[in-house]
Design an enzyme around this catalytic site. Sequence first.
Site, PDB file in Angstrom:
ATOM      1  N   HIS A  15      11.967  10.824   6.187  1.00  9.92           N
ATOM      2  CA  HIS A  15      11.974   9.628   7.049  1.00  9.92           C
ATOM      3  C   HIS A  15      13.245   8.809   6.787  1.00  9.92           C
ATOM      4  O   HIS A  15      13.332   8.102   5.780  1.00  9.92           O
ATOM      5  CB  HIS A  15      10.738   8.766   6.785  1.00  9.92           C
ATOM      6  CG  HIS A  15      10.585   7.628   7.734  1.00  9.92           C
ATOM      7  ND1 HIS A  15       9.436   7.395   8.450  1.00  9.92           N
ATOM      8  CD2 HIS A  15      11.445   6.652   8.113  1.00  9.92           C
ATOM      9  CE1 HIS A  15       9.591   6.334   9.217  1.00  9.92           C
ATOM     10  NE2 HIS A  15      10.817   5.861   9.027  1.00  9.92           N
ATOM     11  N   HIS A  17      16.581   6.407   8.659  1.00 12.35           N
ATOM     12  CA  HIS A  17      17.298   5.768   9.773  1.00 12.35           C
ATOM     13  C   HIS A  17      18.791   5.871   9.479  1.00 12.35           C
ATOM     14  O   HIS A  17      19.276   5.220   8.547  1.00 12.35           O
ATOM     15  CB  HIS A  17      16.905   4.291   9.901  1.00 12.35           C
ATOM     16  CG  HIS A  17      15.457   4.100  10.216  1.00 12.35           C
ATOM     17  ND1 HIS A  17      14.977   4.047  11.500  1.00 12.35           N
ATOM     18  CD2 HIS A  17      14.373   3.998   9.400  1.00 12.35           C
ATOM     19  CE1 HIS A  17      13.650   3.892  11.473  1.00 12.35           C
ATOM     20  NE2 HIS A  17      13.265   3.867  10.205  1.00 12.35           N
ATOM     21  N   LYS A 101       8.055  10.890  17.389  1.00 13.42           N
ATOM     22  CA  LYS A 101       7.751   9.656  16.660  1.00 13.42           C
ATOM     23  C   LYS A 101       7.005   8.677  17.562  1.00 13.42           C
ATOM     24  O   LYS A 101       7.466   8.363  18.658  1.00 13.42           O
ATOM     25  CB  LYS A 101       9.068   9.026  16.185  1.00 13.42           C
ATOM     26  CG  LYS A 101       8.909   7.679  15.513  1.00 13.42           C
ATOM     27  CD  LYS A 101       8.286   7.787  14.128  1.00 13.42           C
ATOM     28  CE  LYS A 101       7.868   6.442  13.593  1.00 13.42           C
ATOM     29  NZ  LYS A 101       8.518   6.053  12.362  1.00 13.42           N
ATOM     30  N   HIS A 138       4.185   5.454  13.169  1.00 13.17           N
ATOM     31  CA  HIS A 138       4.330   4.125  12.562  1.00 13.17           C
ATOM     32  C   HIS A 138       2.956   3.470  12.723  1.00 13.17           C
ATOM     33  O   HIS A 138       2.605   3.020  13.810  1.00 13.17           O
ATOM     34  CB  HIS A 138       5.428   3.315  13.258  1.00 13.17           C
ATOM     35  CG  HIS A 138       5.631   1.970  12.620  1.00 13.17           C
ATOM     36  ND1 HIS A 138       6.747   1.640  11.890  1.00 13.17           N
ATOM     37  CD2 HIS A 138       4.835   0.881  12.567  1.00 13.17           C
ATOM     38  CE1 HIS A 138       6.620   0.410  11.420  1.00 13.17           C
ATOM     39  NE2 HIS A 138       5.479  -0.081  11.822  1.00 13.17           N
ATOM     40  N   HIS A 176       5.299   6.108   5.923  1.00 14.27           N
ATOM     41  CA  HIS A 176       5.477   4.960   5.020  1.00 14.27           C
ATOM     42  C   HIS A 176       4.186   4.149   4.801  1.00 14.27           C
ATOM     43  O   HIS A 176       4.121   2.964   5.122  1.00 14.27           O
ATOM     44  CB  HIS A 176       6.606   4.040   5.488  1.00 14.27           C
ATOM     45  CG  HIS A 176       6.673   3.743   6.972  1.00 14.27           C
ATOM     46  ND1 HIS A 176       5.616   3.255   7.675  1.00 14.27           N
ATOM     47  CD2 HIS A 176       7.684   3.873   7.857  1.00 14.27           C
ATOM     48  CE1 HIS A 176       5.974   3.091   8.933  1.00 14.27           C
ATOM     49  NE2 HIS A 176       7.224   3.461   9.063  1.00 14.27           N
ATOM     50  N   ASP A 249      12.452   5.993   4.274  1.00 15.90           N
ATOM     51  CA  ASP A 249      12.561   4.960   5.312  1.00 15.90           C
ATOM     52  C   ASP A 249      13.791   4.088   5.062  1.00 15.90           C
ATOM     53  O   ASP A 249      13.785   2.896   5.362  1.00 15.90           O
ATOM     54  CB  ASP A 249      11.292   4.100   5.381  1.00 15.90           C
ATOM     55  CG  ASP A 249      11.209   3.305   6.687  1.00 15.90           C
ATOM     56  OD1 ASP A 249      11.969   3.596   7.616  1.00 15.90           O
ATOM     57  OD2 ASP A 249      10.395   2.364   6.753  1.00 15.90           O
TER      58      ASP A 249
HETATM   59  O1  DOR Z   1      11.619  -1.846   7.888  1.00 16.82           O
HETATM   60  C1  DOR Z   1      11.768  -1.117   8.847  1.00 16.82           C
HETATM   61  N1  DOR Z   1      12.996  -0.888   9.378  1.00 16.82           N
HETATM   62  N2  DOR Z   1      10.698  -0.554   9.401  1.00 16.82           N
HETATM   63  C2  DOR Z   1      10.782   0.146  10.548  1.00 16.82           C
HETATM   64  O2  DOR Z   1       9.766   0.611  11.000  1.00 16.82           O
HETATM   65  C3  DOR Z   1      12.075   0.270  11.261  1.00 16.82           C
HETATM   66  C4  DOR Z   1      13.201   0.114  10.360  1.00 16.82           C
HETATM   67  C5  DOR Z   1      14.514  -0.076  11.072  1.00 16.82           C
HETATM   68  O3  DOR Z   1      14.822   0.700  11.994  1.00 16.82           O
HETATM   69  O4  DOR Z   1      15.262  -0.986  10.708  1.00 16.82           O
HETATM   70 ZN    ZN Z   2      11.298   3.885   9.555  1.00 11.55          ZN
END
Ligand code: DOR
Ligand code: ZN
Length: 347
Positions: A15, A17, A101, A138, A176, A249
Amino acid sequence: MAVNSITITKPDDWHVHLRDGAMLQQVANYTARQFSRAIIMPNLTPPVTTVAQAKGYREQILAATRDYPDFQPLMTAYLTDSMDVEEIVRGHAEGVFTATKLYPAGATTNSAAGVTDVKKIYPVLEAMQRIGMPLLVHGEVVSDEIDVFDREAVFIEQIMQPLLQDLPELKVVFEHITTKDAVDFVVAAGNNLAATITVHHLQINRNDMLVGGIKPHLYCLPVAKRELHRQALRKSATSGSNKFFLGTDTAPHAIGDKESACGCAGIFSAPHALESYVQVFEEEHALDKFETFVSLNGPKFYGLPVNEKKVTLVKQQQDVPDLIGQGELTIKPYRSGERLGWRLVTE
Ligand code: DOR
Ligand code: ZN
């Protein structure tokens, strides 16, 4: 006897970003250095909803991680109310989409185009069940009446349970997880349900974020909960159960977007994720379960081979830099300014 080093199969991050553009260039190698594969979140603007977009995004990531030619980004499709079943099935067949997702609309960063009612995507979910494609969730309800600390527990009751009843063979990753409720639910469910756990939810509770002054860099979604939940997460991650695996995450935001009157959710943990996870396993006297959680359970659930490469973590101190990156994109990393007890050895 104290353990001074640990050599394990190279882990994957289920997971992540990575963002796009200049932020991607700045952060991608931190993940590629620590992990062989990574499940890439699709919450860009606009979100990744088509096979063509995912291919283009994958190219951008591969170009940004040229220094780590073995790194493999695994792409995901962002589900919307009007998602085309054929696009998902074709993307999976072509090896572009590993999973989809589900963001409940409005739950978090760039989720406005997410799903307003799970029933609307049942045709997609039925097709995914048929072809064995995982759904990444999520798990928070979005409702003004529901307290932000209760949103995961209420999601289980209102959405997750009925979903698994209606689609009993669908592979689902509860992403998460942050509560004992989620841990208990995952343990009791069938083998088609697994969960990822971030390192920050293993290390911090809501006091760390709120006591003695608000710490915007520890704010993420789902938000950290009270201590009993953190303890339940630590127990499940280190238990050896194959239903729990690593998903950082890691979610970078520029420092100005975090230290703001309306700060963004997200913790940038990529640079030293493994060093923090191993610390948790050491503290829990469970180093023998570390490889299972970080390197073996994920591929097993996804039906992918385990990595051939090995990595070594040594008991050596290192300092986390205060800041990473430059100019407007400067980021404060997780555990910024702290001294860590472990170090990942890289070739
Ligand atoms: O804390 C988070 N940041 N939770 C999420 O679900 C998205 C993520 C983000 O893309 O910044
Ligand atoms: Zn995330």
